[in-house]
Write a protein that holds these residues in place. Structure first.
Motif, PDB file in Angstrom:
ATOM      1  N   ARG B  69       0.859  -1.143   0.095  1.00 35.96           N
ATOM      2  CA  ARG B  69      -0.133   0.204   0.055  1.00 35.96           C
ATOM      3  C   ARG B  69       0.945   1.195  -0.023  1.00 35.96           C
ATOM      4  N   GLY B  70       2.265   1.125  -0.173  1.00 33.43           N
ATOM      5  CA  GLY B  70       2.871   2.066   0.166  1.00 33.43           C
ATOM      6  C   GLY B  70       3.067   2.735   1.305  1.00 33.43           C
ATOM      7  N   GLY B  71       2.745   2.015   2.392  1.00 33.72           N
ATOM      8  CA  GLY B  71       2.805   2.447   3.803  1.00 33.72           C
ATOM      9  C   GLY B  71       1.606   3.239   4.339  1.00 33.72           C
ATOM     10  N   ARG B  72       0.784   3.189   3.339  1.00 36.28           N
ATOM     11  CA  ARG B  72      -0.567   3.895   3.435  1.00 36.28           C
ATOM     12  C   ARG B  72      -1.432   3.097   4.602  1.00 36.28           C
ATOM     13  N   ALA B  73      -2.038   3.846   5.522  1.00 38.95           N
ATOM     14  CA  ALA B  73      -3.002   3.232   6.572  1.00 38.95           C
ATOM     15  C   ALA B  73      -4.200   2.576   6.080  1.00 38.95           C
ATOM     16  N   ARG B  74      -4.515   1.844   6.901  1.00 37.25           N
ATOM     17  CA  ARG B  74      -5.869   1.162   6.398  1.00 37.25           C
ATOM     18  C   ARG B  74      -7.171   1.628   7.282  1.00 37.25           C
ATOM     19  N   ARG B  75      -8.263   1.790   6.861  1.00 35.90           N
ATOM     20  CA  ARG B  75      -9.358   2.447   7.606  1.00 35.90           C
ATOM     21  C   ARG B  75     -10.555   1.031   7.711  1.00 35.90           C
ATOM     22  N   TYR B  76     -10.560   0.794   8.873  1.00 35.23           N
ATOM     23  CA  TYR B  76     -11.588  -0.617   8.992  1.00 35.23           C
ATOM     24  C   TYR B  76     -12.964   0.080   9.433  1.00 35.23           C
ATOM     25  N   TYR B  77     -13.907  -0.572   8.791  1.00 39.36           N
ATOM     26  CA  TYR B  77     -15.333   0.047   9.261  1.00 39.36           C
ATOM     27  C   TYR B  77     -15.914  -1.291  10.315  1.00 39.36           C
ATOM     28  N   LEU B  78     -16.863  -0.852  11.171  1.00 37.68           N
ATOM     29  CA  LEU B  78     -17.589  -1.596  11.834  1.00 37.68           C
ATOM     30  C   LEU B  78     -19.038  -1.033  11.916  1.00 37.68           C
ATOM     31  N   LEU B  79     -20.006  -1.912  12.010  1.00 34.19           N
ATOM     32  CA  LEU B  79     -21.270  -1.497  11.894  1.00 34.19           C
ATOM     33  C   LEU B  79     -21.773  -0.822  13.469  1.00 34.19           C
ATOM     34  N   ASP B  80     -22.309   0.123  13.422  1.00 37.15           N
ATOM     35  CA  ASP B  80     -22.859   0.752  14.863  1.00 37.15           C
ATOM     36  C   ASP B  80     -23.952   0.112  15.105  1.00 37.15           C
ATOM     37  N   ALA B  81     -24.732   0.287  16.327  1.00 36.74           N
ATOM     38  CA  ALA B  81     -25.862  -0.270  16.621  1.00 36.74           C
ATOM     39  C   ALA B  81     -26.910   0.601  16.078  1.00 36.74           C
ATOM     40  N   GLU B  82     -26.781   1.692  15.690  1.00 40.22           N
ATOM     41  CA  GLU B  82     -27.546   2.451  14.977  1.00 40.22           C
ATOM     42  C   GLU B  82     -27.889   1.828  13.402  1.00 40.22           C
ATOM     43  N   GLY B  83     -26.677   1.440  12.777  1.00 44.57           N
ATOM     44  CA  GLY B  83     -26.623   0.816  11.630  1.00 44.57           C
ATOM     45  C   GLY B  83     -27.424  -0.325  11.647  1.00 44.57           C
ATOM     46  N   GLU B  84     -27.219  -1.335  12.629  1.00 44.35           N
ATOM     47  CA  GLU B  84     -27.853  -2.374  12.514  1.00 44.35           C
ATOM     48  C   GLU B  84     -29.522  -2.314  12.704  1.00 44.35           C
ATOM     49  N   ARG B  85     -29.853  -1.302  13.292  1.00 41.19           N
ATOM     50  CA  ARG B  85     -31.197  -0.873  13.567  1.00 41.19           C
ATOM     51  C   ARG B  85     -31.748  -0.564  12.269  1.00 41.19           C
ATOM     52  N   ALA B  86     -31.065   0.435  11.511  1.00 45.79           N
ATOM     53  CA  ALA B  86     -31.709   1.028  10.302  1.00 45.79           C
ATOM     54  C   ALA B  86     -31.572  -0.239   9.389  1.00 45.79           C
ATOM     55  N   LEU B  87     -30.669  -1.109   9.134  1.00 45.52           N
ATOM     56  CA  LEU B  87     -30.899  -2.359   8.331  1.00 45.52           C
ATOM     57  C   LEU B  87     -32.201  -3.143   8.598  1.00 45.52           C
ATOM     58  N   GLY B  88     -32.238  -3.366  10.104  1.00 42.96           N
ATOM     59  CA  GLY B  88     -33.414  -4.041  10.316  1.00 42.96           C
ATOM     60  C   GLY B  88     -34.591  -3.542   9.948  1.00 42.96           C
ATOM     61  N   ASP B  89     -34.721  -2.171  10.142  1.00 42.77           N
ATOM     62  CA  ASP B  89     -35.878  -1.239   9.837  1.00 42.77           C
ATOM     63  C   ASP B  89     -36.329  -1.369   8.307  1.00 42.77           C
ATOM     64  N   THR B  90     -35.200  -1.239   7.482  1.00 44.13           N
ATOM     65  CA  THR B  90     -35.304  -1.513   6.138  1.00 44.13           C
ATOM     66  C   THR B  90     -35.851  -2.827   5.737  1.00 44.13           C
ATOM     67  N   ARG B  91     -35.173  -3.785   6.289  1.00 47.95           N
ATOM     68  CA  ARG B  91     -35.695  -5.217   6.008  1.00 47.95           C
ATOM     69  C   ARG B  91     -37.170  -5.095   6.243  1.00 47.95           C
ATOM     70  N   ARG B  92     -37.525  -4.669   7.530  1.00 47.08           N
ATOM     71  CA  ARG B  92     -39.072  -4.907   7.796  1.00 47.08           C
ATOM     72  C   ARG B  92     -39.925  -4.248   6.807  1.00 47.08           C
ATOM     73  N   ALA B  93     -39.425  -3.006   6.502  1.00 44.85           N
ATOM     74  CA  ALA B  93     -40.207  -2.149   5.621  1.00 44.85           C
ATOM     75  C   ALA B  93     -40.395  -2.699   4.299  1.00 44.85           C
ATOM     76  N   LEU B  94     -39.354  -3.286   3.753  1.00 46.00           N
ATOM     77  CA  LEU B  94     -39.168  -3.881   2.459  1.00 46.00           C
ATOM     78  C   LEU B  94     -40.369  -5.358   2.455  1.00 46.00           C
ATOM     79  N   THR B  95     -40.224  -5.986   3.347  1.00 47.30           N
ATOM     80  CA  THR B  95     -40.886  -7.274   3.686  1.00 47.30           C
ATOM     81  C   THR B  95     -42.357  -6.779   3.668  1.00 47.30           C
ATOM     82  N   ALA B  96     -42.520  -5.667   4.543  1.00 45.58           N
ATOM     83  CA  ALA B  96     -44.022  -5.471   4.414  1.00 45.58           C
ATOM     84  C   ALA B  96     -44.603  -5.036   3.204  1.00 45.58           C
ATOM     85  N   MET B  97     -43.726  -4.138   2.569  1.00 46.56           N
ATOM     86  CA  MET B  97     -44.219  -3.732   0.986  1.00 46.56           C
ATOM     87  C   MET B  97     -44.292  -4.742   0.178  1.00 46.56           C
ATOM     88  N   TRP B  98     -43.608  -5.813   0.131  1.00 52.24           N
ATOM     89  CA  TRP B  98     -43.671  -6.973  -0.741  1.00 52.24           C
ATOM     90  C   TRP B  98     -44.575  -8.062  -0.270  1.00 52.24           C
TER      91      TRP B  98
END
Lengths: 192, 108
Positions: B69-98
């Motif tokens: 990487r030419g010594g360049r740092a790596r940025r690691y991402y982690l799902l936050d509780a809010e992110g998990e909630r948003a994914l769950g909400d979106t899934r529920r909304a989509l399931t209800a819609m379909w």
């Protein structure tokens, strides 16, 4: 090929680093270099990998434009320079009175008005609707800029000043399209 | 209910979730491409990651870079509780819609 002498073209890597904000410059450039060296180049060959990298860099331009990173300031500066040049152009036309000078004076006044409106819209944080109206002004700028550029390029007496102004107008048009009339820039909420 | 997520945002968040502790930019990009089965511009993924972090759906940490990487740092991402909630909400909304929806072309 070793990792040391492999890698994207220097200019493309430098361009990417110029486009990226300081906070993400290092990590994104590192990720792309890693993908280039370990993923793309072994699979596709050096030349196609370079082409891939250039496309990735180009892919960051819309992001850069949407976020308006520093471009609003550049647009303000450019508008101010052109606003300062336009009256001078009008005065010179009035003094020299070459054929068609009245039309060119009107164009200079129009350009000054668009620049002033752009500066005001940016300074007063005018809403999206006002900024979208300024796209009409942007349209006028590109027509005037391109026409002036082409006419000057074909003219017997090349005028450097006109060439500079026409290029400034084209640059201003690009910046206006990139930074104005966008609702919330790149941070707008997305919906399904 | 948290704000619903767009398709691409869901892809990025699901990639982060799937990659666990290995979710850094390049890995997320590759996972998204693999799942969507198409080439995705790196810029689109990074713009989304930045937006998701600004909205508090993911958080990130930096780690030292490697030679490749030419010594360049790596940025690691982690799902936050809010992110998990948003994914769950979106899934529920989509399931209800379909729910109980049949596309005309697929009807007997």
């Amino acid at each position: 090929m070793s990792a040391q002498n492999s890698g994207p073209w220097r200019w493309s890597e430098a361009l990417l680093e110029r486009l990226l904000p300081e906070t993400t410059r290092e990590t994104i450039a590192g990720d792309l270099r890693e993908e280039f060296v370990e993923g793309i180049e072994p699979k596709r060959g050096r030349l196609r990998a370079q082409w891939w990298y250039v496309r990735q860099v180009a892919g960051f331009i819309p992001w850069f434009a949407k976020e308006g990173r520093g471009m609003s300031k550049v647009l303000m500066t450019l508008s101010t320079v052109v606003l300062a040049c336009a009256p001078w152009l009008a005065v010179m036309e009035t003094i020299l009175r070459h054929p068609g000078y009245a039309g060119r004076i009107a164009e200079a006044v129009g350009i000054a008005a668009i620049c002033a409106a752009t500066i005001l819209a940016k300074m007063l944080h005018a809403g999206v609707v006002v900024e979208r109206w300024l796209w009409l002004g942007a349209g006028a700028l590109i027509v005037l800029g391109a026409t002036a550029f082409l006419q000057n390029a074909r003219a017997v007496h090349f005028e450097g000043f006109v060439m500079v102004i026409s290029l400034l107008l084209v640059a201003q048009w690009v910046l206006m399209l990139a930074t104005m009339g966008r609702k919330g820039g790149g941070s707008r909420p997305s919906v399904i | 209910m948290a704000e619903l997520l767009g398709t691409f945002e869901q892809s990025v968040l699901l990639a982060i979730l799937g990659l666990g502790s290995e979710a850094y930019g390049r890995a997320v990009l590759n996972r998204v491409q693999e799942k969507l089965a198409r080439d995705v511009a790196a810029g689109a993924v990074y713009a989304t990651l930045e937006r998701l972090e600004a909205r508090g759906l993911v958080r990130s940490r930096l780690e030292a870079g490697t030679t490749v990487r030419g010594g360049r740092a790596r940025r690691y991402y982690l799902l936050d509780a809010e992110g998990e909630r948003a994914l769950g909400d979106t899934r529920r909304a989509l399931t209800a819609m379909w729910n109980n929806v049949q596309l005309p072309a697929q009807e007997g």
